[in-house]
Design a protein around this motif. Structure first.
Motif, PDB file in Angstrom:
ATOM      1  N   VAL A 130       0.040 -13.077  -9.272  1.00  0.00           N
ATOM      2  CA  VAL A 130       0.082 -11.626  -9.076  1.00  0.00           C
ATOM      3  C   VAL A 130      -1.301 -11.027  -9.322  1.00  0.00           C
ATOM      4  CG1 VAL A 130       1.069  -9.480  -9.941  1.00  0.00           C
ATOM      5  CG2 VAL A 130       2.505 -11.524  -9.734  1.00  0.00           C
ATOM      6  N   TRP A 131      -1.735 -10.139  -8.428  1.00  0.00           N
ATOM      7  CA  TRP A 131      -2.985  -9.402  -8.622  1.00  0.00           C
ATOM      8  C   TRP A 131      -2.627  -8.013  -9.120  1.00  0.00           C
ATOM      9  CZ3 TRP A 131      -6.382  -6.105  -5.196  1.00  0.00           C
ATOM     10  CH2 TRP A 131      -7.685  -6.013  -5.718  1.00  0.00           C
ATOM     11  N   LEU A 132      -3.073  -7.681 -10.319  1.00  0.00           N
ATOM     12  CA  LEU A 132      -2.622  -6.464 -10.988  1.00  0.00           C
ATOM     13  C   LEU A 132      -2.837  -5.190 -10.184  1.00  0.00           C
ATOM     14  CD1 LEU A 132      -1.271  -5.271 -13.481  1.00  0.00           C
ATOM     15  CD2 LEU A 132      -3.545  -5.060 -14.526  1.00  0.00           C
ATOM     16  N   PRO A 133      -3.983  -4.979  -9.522  1.00  0.00           N
ATOM     17  CA  PRO A 133      -4.121  -3.732  -8.756  1.00  0.00           C
ATOM     18  C   PRO A 133      -2.998  -3.534  -7.736  1.00  0.00           C
ATOM     19  CG  PRO A 133      -6.272  -4.728  -9.046  1.00  0.00           C
ATOM     20  CD  PRO A 133      -5.264  -5.724  -9.570  1.00  0.00           C
ATOM     21  N   ASP A 134      -2.519  -4.610  -7.126  1.00  0.00           N
ATOM     22  CA  ASP A 134      -1.386  -4.490  -6.191  1.00  0.00           C
ATOM     23  C   ASP A 134      -0.130  -4.040  -6.931  1.00  0.00           C
ATOM     24  OD1 ASP A 134      -2.845  -5.248  -3.994  1.00  0.00           O
ATOM     25  OD2 ASP A 134      -2.148  -7.322  -3.980  1.00  0.00           O
ATOM     26  N   SER A 145       7.212 -16.332 -16.239  1.00  0.00           N
ATOM     27  CA  SER A 145       6.494 -17.346 -15.471  1.00  0.00           C
ATOM     28  C   SER A 145       5.758 -16.733 -14.291  1.00  0.00           C
ATOM     29  CB  SER A 145       7.464 -18.416 -14.967  1.00  0.00           C
ATOM     30  OG  SER A 145       8.068 -19.116 -16.037  1.00  0.00           O
ATOM     31  N   LYS A 146       6.313 -15.684 -13.703  1.00  0.00           N
ATOM     32  CA  LYS A 146       5.683 -15.075 -12.530  1.00  0.00           C
ATOM     33  C   LYS A 146       4.673 -14.003 -12.896  1.00  0.00           C
ATOM     34  CE  LYS A 146       6.516 -12.946  -8.068  1.00  0.00           C
ATOM     35  NZ  LYS A 146       7.433 -12.842  -6.923  1.00  0.00           N
ATOM     36  N   PHE A 147       5.027 -13.105 -13.797  1.00  0.00           N
ATOM     37  CA  PHE A 147       4.189 -11.948 -14.080  1.00  0.00           C
ATOM     38  C   PHE A 147       3.414 -12.068 -15.387  1.00  0.00           C
ATOM     39  CE2 PHE A 147       7.666 -10.343 -11.410  1.00  0.00           C
ATOM     40  CZ  PHE A 147       6.963  -9.709 -10.406  1.00  0.00           C
ATOM     41  N   LYS A 183      -7.383  -4.903 -15.051  1.00  0.00           N
ATOM     42  CA  LYS A 183      -6.824  -5.805 -16.049  1.00  0.00           C
ATOM     43  C   LYS A 183      -5.766  -5.132 -16.924  1.00  0.00           C
ATOM     44  CE  LYS A 183      -9.751  -9.036 -14.875  1.00  0.00           C
ATOM     45  NZ  LYS A 183     -10.912  -9.426 -15.716  1.00  0.00           N
ATOM     46  N   ILE A 184      -5.804  -3.805 -17.001  1.00  0.00           N
ATOM     47  CA  ILE A 184      -4.887  -3.046 -17.853  1.00  0.00           C
ATOM     48  C   ILE A 184      -4.007  -2.148 -16.976  1.00  0.00           C
ATOM     49  CG2 ILE A 184      -4.689  -1.259 -19.633  1.00  0.00           C
ATOM     50  CD1 ILE A 184      -7.304  -2.291 -20.811  1.00  0.00           C
TER      51      ILE A 184
END
Length: 551
Positions: A295-299, A331-333, A488-489
């Motif tokens: 997972v890419w956090l900005p998305d 496991s995913k996030f 990142k946050i």
């Protein structure tokens, strides 16, 4: 906004009955097993149980292929067992909603048996039958479980539609008799005392009469949010749902914010809420869900913020990380490595469950259960997983090793391993042989161990859910993204009557310096943190910190 409804305050605990608790040693979870664990659910802080299908079924798709809507699957017990469970749950202030799959039935349902018997049978038009085209299926649609979405029936010389397995023929909702039969069945359950329905793939029930070819064989543009879906749901609401004080939530693959306002708008007269899957699809790749992307956090932030602000004042959000069709949330996030598993599980709960909406948590999520990652394909029971392996590996798209990586990441069976109750054999789930393997980490991750540990994921969940229940700011407060550009946050504020809640979550294993927070001179009170000791003005790996500034 409409007047307050009980389902807005609900914490829904989803149970996959086959994997929750076995009471008779046959290796399959059952209703008596659920009955034994009601106090556990009440102590957690959940006040609604969502039961995955318990109806009679040949189990081609683990109960989502229903052969009789008004009988209990014998593996799970009897109707008397269900009625006892319902009474005992109500005594504890716990409501029960049933999983309702009415886009399709099993091919063993009596309706379909009559439908395929001959073309003149009154049930023939209960399903979607078409003549073939050019010696093949009526159109080019592909099933979501692989292969053609059309099954040829030799005795009648016609094809029937199945978006999923050939053993799950789609109902023809354009037929008023189908709708009448479904509405009567729903009313029967509601008269029995159930408290609502989670409606499986309800956005698929209406198909265009012309059934045109889809781009590359994709049926989604024509079956998702079909031409009459809202008219049929409004009819369902008028005829059935509006007569009872219940919760309704629709599973709506492909739904957008604007479509969600149609399905669940406060003034629409359809459903209370819908599940959207944008956030669970952020890791999709060239082969759809079959991917090992992270997972890419900005998305993720963009999706959550869009839904929180998009539904404000118009409809109500569902808050969930996982379910029976998704891999384990941590496991995913999060991060399932030993040093980060519990911390990231607590962070994920903090991040999502302080947003506005109704909480849906899946069994074992409150323990920080992880994906099982079985070594052998033979250990997987899920038809979707097996068919995807056949199509992608057999078709030369990916290697065996690549496909097993994808399965370890996203197979539905990751969420279907038995609930981990204690460190005894088979995790306390059964005294027999479980229908699917137990995750080997059950001796370290189990409810008994976590109940006695004030620092466990389970104990943290209890505190967090109590905080939600006791603070109106979580239900009613305005939502505002905080540091929206930070990659990142994930941060946001909730504000009500001059009070402001700041929620800050670090999605990485790095230490993240915090930016300035302007409190206008008011005291910043820490109300939640998933680290035991006070921290510096920085977020440690997978730290969640919640501040309250009072008016």
């Amino acid at each position: 906004m409409e007047e307050h409804e009980w389902w807005k305050d609900a914490v829904v605990y989803q149970i996959y009955p086959r994997s929750f608790q076995d009471s008779n040693g046959d290796g399959v979870g059952d209703l008596q097993g659920i009955l034994r664990r009601l106090d556990y659910i009440a102590e957690l802080g959940a006040n609604v149980i969502w039961l995955c299908p318990i109806y009679a079924s040949p189990n081609e798709d683990n109960g989502y292929d229903i052969s009789d809507y008004q009988k209990i699957q014998p593996d799970f017990g009897t109707m008397e067992d269900f009625e006892c469970l319902l009474r005992e749950a109500h005594k504890r202030g716990i409501r029960i909603i049933l999983d309702l799959a009415v886009n399709h039935t099993s091919d063993e349902h009596r309706w379909f048996a009559h439908s395929r018997a001959d073309r003149g049978n009154p049930c023939r038009d209960y399903y979607i039958w078409r003549e073939g085209r050019g010696g093949g299926p009526p159109n080019n649609w592909n099933s979501w479980f692989g292969g053609s979405a059309w099954q040829y029936d030799a005795p009648s010389g016609m094809y029937y539609l199945h978006i999923f397995s050939p053993k799950q023929p789609d109902l023809n909702w354009d037929n008023p008799a189908v709708r009448e039969s479904v509405f009567q069945m729903m009313t029967w359950w509601l008269d029995k005392g159930v408290d609502g329905f989670r409606m499986d793939v309800i956005s698929l029930i209406s198909k265009p009469e012309t059934l045109p070819d889809g781009p590359g064989g994709d049926l989604s543009p024509f079956c998702i949010n079909g031409p009459h879906v809202h008219a049929y749901l409004q009819e369902m609401n008028e005829r059935v749902l509006s007569r009872f004080d219940i919760m309704t939530v629709g599973e709506c693959p492909g739904v957008t914010v604007e479509e969600a306002k149609k399905y669940a708008g406060f003034s629409r007269g359809e459903l209370n809420m819908v599940f959207q899957f944008e956030h669970t699809s952020t890791t999709d790749g060239p082969y759809g869900k079959w991917s090992d992307r992270r997972v890419w956090l900005p998305d993720l932030k963009k999706i959550f913020f869009h839904w929180q602000n998009g539904l404000k004042g118009a409809a109500w959000n569902c808050l969930f990380w996982g379910n029976h069709d998704q891999p384990r949330a941590v496991s995913k996030f999060g991060d399932e490595r030993e040093e980060y598993r519990a911390r990231s599980a607590k962070m994920l709960a903090t991040c999502l469950y302080l947003m506005q909406g109704t909480v849906f948590l899946y069994q074992g999520e409150e323990l920080g259960m992880t994906n099982a990652a079985f070594d052998s394909l033979g250990d997987y029971r899920d038809i979707e997983t097996r068919n995807a392996y056949r199509d992608l590996v057999g078709g030369g798209c990916v290697t065996h090793d690549e496909m097993m990586r994808y399965i370890h990441r996203v197979s539905r069976d990751n969420a279907r391993t038995p609930m981990q109750w204690d460190a005894s054999p088979n995790a306390g789930f059964t005294t027999g042989t479980p229908w699917i393997g137990v995750n080997p980490n059950y001796k370290e991750i189990n409810a008994q161990q976590e109940q006695s540990d004030d620092r466990s994921v389970l104990s943290y969940y209890k505190r967090l859910l109590r905080f939600r229940r006791e603070n109106a700011i979580v239900r009613d407060g305005d939502f505002m993204p905080f540091w929206p550009e930070h990659d990142k946050i994930l941060g946001y504020t909730r504000s009500l009557n001059g009070d402001t809640l700041y929620v800050l979550c670090n999605f990485t294993d790095e230490r993240m310096p915090l930016l300035e927070i302007d409190t206008h001179g008011r005291y910043l009170e820490t109300v939640f943190c998933n680290y035991e000791e006070p921290g510096p003005w920085a977020l440690r790996p997978f730290e969640a910190r919640v501040y309250l500034v009072r008016a």
